[in-house]
Every structure is written in structure tokens, then in C-alpha cells.
Write an enzyme that holds these catalytic residues in place. Structure first.
Site, PDB file in Angstrom:
ATOM      1  N   THR A  39      -4.708   5.176  -7.833  1.00 17.78           N
ATOM      2  CA  THR A  39      -5.564   6.277  -8.281  1.00 17.78           C
ATOM      3  C   THR A  39      -4.978   7.644  -7.927  1.00 17.78           C
ATOM      4  O   THR A  39      -5.114   8.606  -8.686  1.00 17.78           O
ATOM      5  CB  THR A  39      -6.967   6.132  -7.650  1.00 17.78           C
ATOM      6  OG1 THR A  39      -7.536   4.908  -8.124  1.00 17.78           O
ATOM      7  CG2 THR A  39      -7.883   7.285  -8.012  1.00 17.78           C
ATOM      8  N   SER A  60      -2.749  -1.095  -7.945  1.00 21.94           N
ATOM      9  CA  SER A  60      -2.321  -1.839  -6.751  1.00 21.94           C
ATOM     10  C   SER A  60      -2.573  -3.334  -6.851  1.00 21.94           C
ATOM     11  O   SER A  60      -1.940  -4.115  -6.143  1.00 21.94           O
ATOM     12  CB  SER A  60      -2.951  -1.264  -5.486  1.00 21.94           C
ATOM     13  OG  SER A  60      -4.319  -1.545  -5.419  1.00 21.94           O
ATOM     14  N   THR A 102      -5.761   1.918  -3.650  1.00 24.47           N
ATOM     15  CA  THR A 102      -6.510   1.516  -2.460  1.00 24.47           C
ATOM     16  C   THR A 102      -7.074   0.101  -2.547  1.00 24.47           C
ATOM     17  O   THR A 102      -7.486  -0.456  -1.541  1.00 24.47           O
ATOM     18  CB  THR A 102      -7.673   2.495  -2.203  1.00 24.47           C
ATOM     19  OG1 THR A 102      -8.542   2.475  -3.344  1.00 24.47           O
ATOM     20  CG2 THR A 102      -7.173   3.893  -1.956  1.00 24.47           C
ATOM     21  N   ASP A 103      -7.083  -0.476  -3.749  1.00 27.70           N
ATOM     22  CA  ASP A 103      -7.740  -1.785  -3.897  1.00 27.70           C
ATOM     23  C   ASP A 103      -7.086  -2.877  -3.054  1.00 27.70           C
ATOM     24  O   ASP A 103      -7.764  -3.786  -2.569  1.00 27.70           O
ATOM     25  CB  ASP A 103      -7.747  -2.216  -5.370  1.00 27.70           C
ATOM     26  CG  ASP A 103      -8.765  -1.430  -6.191  1.00 27.70           C
ATOM     27  OD1 ASP A 103      -9.498  -0.607  -5.604  1.00 27.70           O
ATOM     28  OD2 ASP A 103      -8.831  -1.638  -7.420  1.00 27.70           O
TER      29      ASP A 103
HETATM   30  N1  GLU Z   1      -9.520   2.388  -6.448  1.00 26.79           N
HETATM   31  C1  GLU Z   1      -8.165   2.053  -6.706  1.00 26.79           C
HETATM   32  C2  GLU Z   1      -7.276   3.159  -6.135  1.00 26.79           C
HETATM   33  O1  GLU Z   1      -7.752   3.833  -5.298  1.00 26.79           O
HETATM   34  C3  GLU Z   1      -7.931   1.657  -8.104  1.00 26.79           C
HETATM   35  C4  GLU Z   1      -6.550   1.420  -8.532  1.00 26.79           C
HETATM   36  C5  GLU Z   1      -5.564   0.776  -7.599  1.00 26.79           C
HETATM   37  O2  GLU Z   1      -5.919   0.185  -6.580  1.00 26.79           O
HETATM   38  O3  GLU Z   1      -4.387   0.904  -7.905  1.00 26.79           O
HETATM   39  O4  GLU Z   1      -6.157   3.405  -6.397  1.00 26.79           O
END
Ligand code: GLU
EC number: 3.5.1.1
Length: 336
Positions: free
Chosen positions: A16, A60, A92-93
Site C-alpha cells: 500500500t 505482499s 502490511t498484510d
Molecule cells: N493493507 C495492505 C498494505 O498495507 C494491502 C496490500 C499489501 O499487503 O501489499 O500494503
């Protein structure tokens, strides 16, 4: 006269933090590279000389073991080339998993810090720039040395071993329940709450292909059929996110007894925090029974982390007999 600043190497993997809106996709997708991410962060150039590299542009969930080993090799090279610390940006996932996988192999004292964002750059209150600044400020600080891989989100530093994503969308998404957070970032520097924790010996680099290790959550009415199907399907180990402090049904327990003769079976808790018990419950399917049937208890390590430890151990050629000891070492809550 310009002062000489420490070098921090920053690499982007996607997520993200790097996403911009796409009409075709109907939502945000990873597009920004490391140079674009670091370029616009207010105050960053006062903290460190940034060496930006783009390694991947992935959501991710689609990062693989190979991507992370490439990031590890890159990070080690940056330190060898003189960086005082490295920062990886990613989604973050899967951050609680990727940071721990990197931690299992990170053998250097210099800080490796993983960060990301919950809000994409164009969103009101985007948190990526603040997280990046805090990550770099932590990377240059001497107190960060010797703590392994840290996750930096929302002005809080977490140890890779204890961090988990506790909220799907909130800016305060990450928690470190029982192990506790490592530091808060106050006025541009990390304030660590405890002396450096003892770190287990990092694993040797993988010597074979990555094994399939199943993670099966024990649920109501479950007799463990899925775990057995995984082993029959070629999975080389099974981690069970068990009920409570490491408990499953009678039928599941019997299956575990058969499976431990074939592959390592690890019992973790499916609860958000707390450890597995070891000598409390004596009924069939409880922790004492499962240990007697040959299963290993994950202690304070979450099911996600325990699975990665087993994956990494098998890939690194560590003997299956060492699983119990490795779980004990990596799940120890040590503070000096
Ligand atoms: N919420 C995730 C992020 O913070 C979505 C996408 C991912 O993990 O790449 O990046």
C-alpha cells in the site's frame, strides 16, 4: 558546511505504501519505486543519506520465499558496502510473516527494519512518509543495533518475533501482545523499553527447495481430516492453530498421534495472544496428551511464526529432531 550523515539503504517491495489509483484495476495498485517513496518524505534527508533501490512491486500476499531471500541478500550487501542499517518497505498484510522469516536468517548486528503503510500515498493522512521517516530514524540509532529485525509502524517498533497484524484497516494495525513492543519513536528517535533481548542463533541459508508446511486451524466439530489430507498431499510438516492453550478434539488427537510418526506436528494456539500450556490439562486432545503423542508445543510463538520457523528449518537442512529445541529458543521471552 554540510555534516556527513550515516547511510541507510532503503528497498521497496510494493504494498500500500507504494500504491496509486488505477482506473483499469478499479483500486490502488503498486506503482511507486523506492526513489519516489523516499524523495518526498519531509525531513528524511536530514536524518540519513538514503540509497534507494526497487526490488519488487508486489502486493505482499504475492511475495514469495525467493523474493525475501533476494531482499536478505541485498540487505547484507548494503551493510557490507557501509550502510548503518537497512529499511524494507512492503505491504502490511504479510508483514508479520516476512519480518519473522528475515529475522530467522538475519545474522548481522545492524538493524533491518521493515515498514509499510495502511493508507496509500494519495489518501488523506497517508502514513507511509511518517513510517519511512521513523524507520530510517530507528535504523541510524545506536540503540537499534543487535535487536534483529524490527517492524516499524505508527511510531512504534516491534520485534519480528512478537508482532502481529491486529487490525485489517486501522492505522494502528500492529500489536505485540505478550512479548511487548520494542520501542516508541519520540521526537525523532527510538526509545527502547528494555535492554537487548537474547537472540537465538540465526539459521543457515536454505540448502534445498522450500517445503510445503500446512497451517490448519482446529475448529468446532473438527476431527483433523484436513491435517491428514495435507500430509497425504505431500506437506512435510503441519502446524495446528489449536483451540485455547493447545487443545483439539478426541478425534483430532488420534489423528495427530498417527501424523507425528510421519512428519513434525506443531501445536500453537489460535487465540490472538498467550502461550500454549505444557502441564495443565490432562484430557485426551489437551496439550499433555498431544505432547505424549509426539507433537511439539509452540510456546509463545504464534501459529504463523511457528510455521515459518519449521519452513525455514527444513529448507536449511536442520535435522527434524531439532524442532523442539528451535521452538523453545525462538519462543523464549528473554529480557536482559
Ligand atoms: N493493507 C495492505 C498494505 O498495507 C494491502 C496490500 C499489501 O499487503 O501489499 O500494503
Amino acid at each position: 558546511m554540510s555534516k556527513s550523515l550515516p547511510v541507510v539503504a532503503v528497498a521497496s517491495l510494493g504494498g500500500t505504501i507504494s500504491m496509486t489509483p488505477s482506473d483499469a484495476a478499479g483500486g490502488v495498485v503498486p506503482t511507486l519505486d523506492a526513489a519516489q517513496l523516499t524523495h518526498s518524505v519531509p525531513g528524511l534527508s536530514d536524518v540519513a543519506t538514503i540509497k534507494a533501490t526497487s526490488l519488487r512491486q508486489l502486493p505482499s500476499a504475492s511475495l514469495g520465499y525467493g523474493d525475501l531471500m533476494a531482499a536478505l541478500t541485498w540487505a547484507e550487501q548494503q551493510i557490507a558496502d557501509g550502510a548503518c542499517g537497512v529499511v524494507l518497505t512492503q505491504g502490511t498484510d504479510t508483514l508479520e510473516e516476512t519480518a519473522f522469516l528475515l529475522d530467522l536468517f538475519w545474522k548481522l548486528p545492524e538493524p533491518l527494519i521493515v515498514t509499510g503503510a495502511m493508507r496509500a500515498p494519495q489518501a488523506a493522512g497517508a502514513d507511509g512518509p511518517a513510517n519511512l521517516l521513523a524507520a530510517v530514524s530507528t535504523a541510524v540509532h545506536p540503540d537499534s543495533v543487535g535487536r534483529g529485525v524490527l517492524v516499524l509502524m505508527n511510531d512504534t517498533a516491534h520485534y519480528a518475533r512478537w508482532v502481529s497484524k491486529g487490525d485489517a484497516l486501522a492505522v494502528q494495525a500492529f500489536v505485540s501482545h505478550d512479548g511487548g513492543v520494542a520501542a516508541r519513536i519520540v521526537e525523532g528517535r527510538p526509545v527502547f523499553f528494555h535492554a537487548k533481548p537474547g537472540r537465538p542463533q540465526p539459521l543457515p541459508r536454505p540448502v534445498r527447495d522450500w517445503p510445503k508446511v500446512a497451517l490448519v486451524t482446529a475448529v468446532l466439530g473438527d476431527d483433523g481430516e484436513l491435517a491428514e489430507m495435507a500430509v497425504n498431499g505431500g506437506y512435510e510438516a503441519v502446524v495446528i492453530a489449536a483451540q485455547g492453550a493447545g487443545h483439539v478434539s478426541f478425534g483430532f488427537a488420534e489423528r495427530i498421534g498417527r501424523l507425528t510418526a510421519q512428519v513434525p506436528v506443531v501445536i500453537a494456539s489460535r487465540a490472538a495472544s498467550g502461550s500454549t500450556a505444557s502441564k495443565t490439562y490432562g484430557y485426551v486432545g489437551a496439550e499433555i496428551d498431544l505432547a505424549r503423542r509426539g507433537a511439539h508445543l509452540s510456546g509463545w510463538l504464534s501459529a504463523l511464526k511457528a510455521r515459518l520457523l519449521i519452513v525455514a528449518m527444513i529448507a536449511s537442512g536442520v535435522a527434524p529432531g531439532a524442532v523442539g529445541e528451535a521452538l523453545a529458543n525462538w519462543s523464549k521471552l528473554t529480557r536482559q
